[in-house]
Write an enzyme that holds these catalytic residues in place. Sequence first.
Site, PDB file in Angstrom:
ATOM      1  N   ASP A   1       0.278  -7.648   1.798  1.00  0.00           N
ATOM      2  CA  ASP A   1       0.703  -6.242   1.833  1.00  0.00           C
ATOM      3  C   ASP A   1       2.226  -6.112   1.853  1.00  0.00           C
ATOM      4  O   ASP A   1       2.791  -5.321   2.602  1.00  0.00           O
ATOM      5  CB  ASP A   1       0.091  -5.538   3.047  1.00  0.00           C
ATOM      6  CG  ASP A   1       0.178  -4.011   2.931  1.00  0.00           C
ATOM      7  OD1 ASP A   1       0.351  -3.515   1.799  1.00  0.00           O
ATOM      8  OD2 ASP A   1       0.102  -3.331   3.962  1.00  0.00           O
TER       9      ASP A   1
ATOM     10  N   HIS B   1       0.814  -1.217   0.000  1.00  0.00           N
ATOM     11  CA  HIS B   1       0.000   0.000   0.000  1.00  0.00           C
ATOM     12  C   HIS B   1       0.848   1.270   0.000  1.00  0.00           C
ATOM     13  O   HIS B   1       0.339   2.362  -0.274  1.00  0.00           O
ATOM     14  CB  HIS B   1      -0.979   0.004   1.179  1.00  0.00           C
ATOM     15  CG  HIS B   1      -0.384   0.319   2.510  1.00  0.00           C
ATOM     16  ND1 HIS B   1      -0.014  -0.652   3.420  1.00  0.00           N
ATOM     17  CD2 HIS B   1      -0.106   1.507   3.111  1.00  0.00           C
ATOM     18  CE1 HIS B   1       0.465  -0.074   4.503  1.00  0.00           C
ATOM     19  NE2 HIS B   1       0.427   1.230   4.343  1.00  0.00           N
TER      20      HIS B   1
ATOM     21  N   SER C   1       4.614   2.870   7.798  1.00  0.00           N
ATOM     22  CA  SER C   1       4.330   1.644   7.055  1.00  0.00           C
ATOM     23  C   SER C   1       5.523   1.219   6.218  1.00  0.00           C
ATOM     24  O   SER C   1       6.109   2.016   5.495  1.00  0.00           O
ATOM     25  CB  SER C   1       3.122   1.845   6.139  1.00  0.00           C
ATOM     26  OG  SER C   1       1.942   1.954   6.888  1.00  0.00           O
TER      27      SER C   1
END
Length: 433
Positions: A182, A152, A261
């Site tokens: 992910d 993402h 992230s």
Amino acid sequence: MVDISRSWRRSRVLRITLIALGGALLMALAVLIFRWTVAISRQSADEQLRAALSKVLETNGERGLLEMAGVPVNDIFYGDSGVTLFQGGEASWNYSADELQNIAVYEKVNRSVVHITTIIGNTAGFLNMVPDQGMGSGVILSKTGYILTNTHVIEDAASLSVRLHDGTSVPARLVGMDQENDLAVIKIEPTEQMSLMPIVFGSSANVKVGQKVIAIGNPFGYDRTMTIGTISGLGRPVSDGKGQVIMGMLQTDAAINPGNSGGPLLNSKGEMIGINTSMYSVSSGAQGISFAIPIDTAIAAIPELISTGKVARGWIDIVPVQLNQSIASYAKLDVSAGILISQVTAKGKAEKAGLRGGTQRVKYGDEVIYLGGDIITGINGVDISTFEDMYSALMQTKPKDEVTITIDRKGEKKAVIVELVERTAENVALIVR
């Protein structure tokens, strides 16, 4: 007369010698008995002392025991190689053992963390409008320039750039994505002047709730920021916000913010045990629950991402329903745990192998399911009670692999050999919980 006198003298000498030997033996025996008695007394005293010290240790801990012995202790650090003590008054030390450990981890790892910037859209857009820009973190996998991050972070990016610990910015290209977990691998082309520091992998297999963890990333653009917390949960299924569920996530209370992230979650040795990927919060701050992908999941995916650009995993082409007590009671089933086969894909591998879907159409929440189908209770000898069990049992499989599936069919146990299809986001999304 002479002979009698000599014999008497010899007899007397012999008696004296025997008496002396006997006395020496008695003395030796007495010494032995004394020492034995002393040893028993000492052993008894040691046992009493050991019991007393154990009681002090149980009641007051290691610090209380040491201070009772006259050793003032300010801090204790427990490690694999033993125990480190900080003694004396506060003026005699600058950092606690825990602080020194945190400092050592940061100095060891921070150069392995990169800042990823993404440009979304065409830079030569309509009326030269400024394209959207995103950011995230990544970790260096090799000196050749491979970098691990989240899908993402980089998906839909028209261009990527990576900023290293020394401020150097270089373009990057996408190598492969595993959207289901992910995960993504990107690559930069290092120059001779660059000194890339690959991250050190740990293992997520032995992670425990309560274990201290450290996160390093780029929240809000602040490069290589360090936050500290603990593991607060294991094996969490987490939605990615698009209807897909990532299984087996590590839950932590370490502060994770936008920009973290793709960064590493570390153990106390500075080994990466997870990849920070999302945060659940009741506010706009970082007071929520954070999640990380277990490093073992990434380790299994990285080689295939680099070689083929994707990860192909095996799956059973069915519409699975998480069985529970409510469904079991309504359908009058003999089992209340497992995976109910609502439907099988027409002319698919599961149907060909003989697995059966249901025929009784019912409304279940917002979903429509079919009752009466087979119930999966085992895969390759592993008991299956939940969707998480099914996911784990198929984790290391590939399309076209064959697995032995144990089913309950109207109370009768059967074993069926099924060829797997490729797991996609679409067929995983069919799961009904």
